[in-house]
Structures are given as structure tokens and as C-alpha cells.
Design an enzyme around this catalytic site. Structure first.
Site, PDB file in Angstrom:
ATOM      1  N   GLU A 138      43.302  35.609  39.999  1.00 43.75           N
ATOM      2  CA  GLU A 138      43.096  34.858  41.269  1.00 43.75           C
ATOM      3  C   GLU A 138      44.267  33.759  41.830  1.00 43.75           C
ATOM      4  O   GLU A 138      45.441  34.272  40.664  1.00 43.75           O
ATOM      5  CB  GLU A 138      42.332  34.179  41.849  1.00 43.75           C
ATOM      6  CG  GLU A 138      41.030  34.446  41.913  1.00 43.75           C
ATOM      7  CD  GLU A 138      40.549  35.808  42.902  1.00 43.75           C
ATOM      8  OE1 GLU A 138      41.281  36.365  43.814  1.00 43.75           O
ATOM      9  OE2 GLU A 138      39.102  35.599  42.671  1.00 43.75           O
TER      10      GLU A 138
ATOM     11  N   HIS B 152      45.017  39.903  44.497  1.00 41.79           N
ATOM     12  CA  HIS B 152      44.503  39.026  42.881  1.00 41.79           C
ATOM     13  C   HIS B 152      44.847  40.931  42.206  1.00 41.79           C
ATOM     14  O   HIS B 152      44.472  41.806  42.676  1.00 41.79           O
ATOM     15  CB  HIS B 152      43.518  38.689  42.487  1.00 41.79           C
ATOM     16  CG  HIS B 152      42.189  39.542  42.992  1.00 41.79           C
ATOM     17  ND1 HIS B 152      40.955  39.528  43.609  1.00 41.79           N
ATOM     18  CD2 HIS B 152      42.096  41.282  42.426  1.00 41.79           C
ATOM     19  CE1 HIS B 152      39.925  39.613  43.792  1.00 41.79           C
ATOM     20  NE2 HIS B 152      40.920  41.346  43.530  1.00 41.79           N
TER      21      HIS B 152
ATOM     22  N   ASP C 112      37.653  43.180  33.241  1.00 40.43           N
ATOM     23  CA  ASP C 112      36.580  42.066  34.279  1.00 40.43           C
ATOM     24  C   ASP C 112      35.101  42.212  33.338  1.00 40.43           C
ATOM     25  O   ASP C 112      35.420  43.536  34.257  1.00 40.43           O
ATOM     26  CB  ASP C 112      37.324  41.261  35.356  1.00 40.43           C
ATOM     27  CG  ASP C 112      37.802  42.258  35.911  1.00 40.43           C
ATOM     28  OD1 ASP C 112      37.291  43.644  36.297  1.00 40.43           O
ATOM     29  OD2 ASP C 112      38.353  42.628  36.892  1.00 40.43           O
TER      30      ASP C 112
HETATM   31  C1  F6R Z   1      38.190  45.400  39.612  1.00 42.45           C
HETATM   32  C2  F6R Z   1      39.375  44.702  39.223  1.00 42.45           C
HETATM   33  C3  F6R Z   1      39.799  44.015  40.451  1.00 42.45           C
HETATM   34  C4  F6R Z   1      39.448  45.459  41.653  1.00 42.45           C
HETATM   35  C5  F6R Z   1      40.280  44.832  43.037  1.00 42.45           C
HETATM   36  C6  F6R Z   1      39.999  45.431  44.270  1.00 42.45           C
HETATM   37  O1  F6R Z   1      37.781  45.828  37.398  1.00 42.45           O
HETATM   38  O2  F6R Z   1      39.319  43.802  38.523  1.00 42.45           O
HETATM   39  O3  F6R Z   1      41.053  43.455  40.604  1.00 42.45           O
HETATM   40  O4  F6R Z   1      40.669  46.066  41.718  1.00 42.45           O
HETATM   41  O5  F6R Z   1      39.342  43.520  43.644  1.00 42.45           O
HETATM   42  O6  F6R Z   1      38.669  45.845  43.948  1.00 42.45           O
HETATM   43  P1  F6R Z   1      38.394  47.324  45.351  1.00 42.45           P
HETATM   44  O7  F6R Z   1      38.962  48.516  44.262  1.00 42.45           O
HETATM   45  O8  F6R Z   1      37.081  47.046  45.105  1.00 42.45           O
HETATM   46  O9  F6R Z   1      38.301  46.903  46.655  1.00 42.45           O
END
Ligand code: F6R
Length: 241
Positions: free
Chosen positions: A142, A137, A67
Site C-alpha cells: 500500500e 498499490h 499475496d
Molecule cells: C492481487 C494483488 C493486487 C491486485 C490489485 C488489482 O494478487 O496483488 O495488487 O492486483 O488490487 O486488483 P483487481 O485486478 O481486482 O482490480
């Protein structure tokens, strides 16, 4: 879903690096699906350490990211393109031509989504790395995103904007929209490796692994994948026990 338990974040990162390196070493031209966020940082640091110590070769590896924030150019320090260059690609000697990510500055959203879908169909991922949102997510899919979705533009959930604000000067600076790979393409990967660390992920881990498969919890779809591994530390596994 296979679950590997780790004591803490260090051990989780070590085990994740072992899983990724097994693919990279056995398939020198592998396509790696990659994630940003805090969770994979320890894993990425270990891949760089290994590359320096053991010379693991990335010349034929190609990457596809999940993303990108809408409205941020690849040069912006908070863009995911910048994150990947800074935290992984430069350390592994992976050239920009080997990497793929949505163009956050694309004017025509539909055209950019169609371009990325075609690219994903042409580049099946040997392994897809995922982090887990505290609201369940995966990528920026979402709650209530249809399981059949392709690449699309999302309005980020309030909880996601809050979670990601720590990386910006203030919550107001977090972009409200992002391009994301859809769940259909995540599920196309031959293998999926999802990492979850910390107490704030415990509820989402439980719902993902043990709850019903439902679009209310996007990550629960991973229960249907034939080769999905979750690596979880003690804090994030609290509700599994
Ligand atoms: C990142 C992504 C998100 C994260 C998720 C967890 O490319 O797609 O889904 O993997 O929000 O984020 P962290 O690792 O910062 O807790």
C-alpha cells in the site's frame, strides 16, 4: 516503461496472453510470478484455452504468487490459493507442488515472511505479472511501503477493503490483513507485466507511468525496472492521452 494500448478488456487479455505465452514457450522451466484479482481473469482464461487447443506444456513451470489473506486457509473459497487453483492451475494441469503462495494460516508471521523471502531469493521470476490497485498499490504494498521491503504482513487500506468487498458476502468479511511479497522481490523479476483495465484505474495508471517515483504511489517504482511492460485499455489510459 513500455506501454501497449488495447481497445478494451478483451484485447488487453489477448495481448497479455501473447506476452505470457512467449515466455512459457521459450522457457519451459520458467518461474512465473502470478497475481490474483479481477484483471488477470481474461488472461488466465486464454492460457487455459491455449493449453487445451495447442497443448502448451506446463509440466516444468513453477509459480510464485504475490499475496494471501491472513487468516484464510487454502481451502477457503475467498483465499488466493483457492482462486489460483480454480481460475488457472487446474485448467493448465499445474500440480500443487509446482506452486507457491504464502500460508495465510501461519501462526508465526515473521517465520512465514522469512520462509517466503528465502524461497523468492532461490526462485528468480522469469516474468512477474501484476495488477494495479486504484490507490497505486502493487501486490498488497500500500502507499508509503518502503521500496526495499521484503515479504511482510500488511493492514489493508480502507480503499482496498472496499475494492475487494465485491468478492465477499459483505465488506465486514474482507480480511483486514494479508501477507504480501515486498517491492524488493517484485523488482527482482527479469520482466514485469502489469495490466490495468477500467476507468477506476485511470488516475493510478497516470501516476504510475508519468508521475514522480515515490513511495506514495508504490507502482511508480516500476519506472525504474529495466524491462517493464504495461498493457492498458482505453478506459484506464484516459489520463495518459
Ligand atoms: C492481487 C494483488 C493486487 C491486485 C490489485 C488489482 O494478487 O496483488 O495488487 O492486483 O488490487 O486488483 P483487481 O485486478 O481486482 O482490480
Amino acid at each position: 516503461m513500455k506501454i501497449i494500448f488495447a481497445k478494451d478488456y478483451e484485447e488487453l487479455s489477448k495481448k497479455a496472453a501473447e506476452e505470457m505465452l512467449a515466455v512459457i514457450r521459450s522457457t519451459p522451466d520458467a518461474v512465473l510470478g502470478l497475481a490474483t484479482g479481477t484483471t488477470p481473469l481474461g488472461l488466465y482464461a486464454r492460457l487455459i484455452e491455449d493449453h487445451k487447443a495447442n497443448g502448451t506444456n506446463y509440466d516444468r513451470i513453477r509459480t510464485v504468487n504475490l499475496d494471501e489473506y491472513k487468516g484464510l486457509p487454502a481451502s477457503h473459497e475467498q483465499s488466493y490459493a483457492y482462486f489460483m487453483r480454480h481460475n488457472l492451475f487446474e485448467g493448465l494441469g499445474i500440480a500443487p507442488e509446482q506452486t507457491n503462495i504464502e500460508n495465510g494460516m501461519a501462526k508465526d508471521e515473521a517465520e512465514e515472511c522469512a520462509r517466503y523471502d528465502a524461497l523468492l531469493d532461490a526462485m528468480p521470476r522469469d516474468i512477474q505479472l501484476l495488477g494495479l490497485g486504484s490507490n497505486g498499490h502493487i501486490a498488497f504494498n500500500e502507499p508509503k511501503t518502503p521500496f526495499g521491503s521484503g515479504t511482510h504482513v500488511v493492514s489493508l487500506a480502507e480503499s482496498t477493503i472496499k475494492d475487494n468487498a465485491r468478492l465477499f458476502a459483505s465488506q465486514d468479511e474482507v480480511p483486514r490483513k494479508a501477507f504480501t511479497m515486498g517491492i524488493r522481490h517484485i523488482m527482482q523479476a527479469k520482466r514485469i507485466l502489469i495490466l490495468a483495465s477500467g476507468a477506476n484505474k485511470a488516475e493510478a495508471v497516470f501516476k504510475m507511468a508519468k508521475g514522480p517515483v515515490t513511495e506514495d504511489v508504490p507502482a511508480s517504482v516500476l519506472q525504474l525496472h529495466p524491462d517493464c511492460t504495461l498493457i492498458v485499455d482505453e478506459a484506464a489510459a484516459a489520463r495518459l492521452a
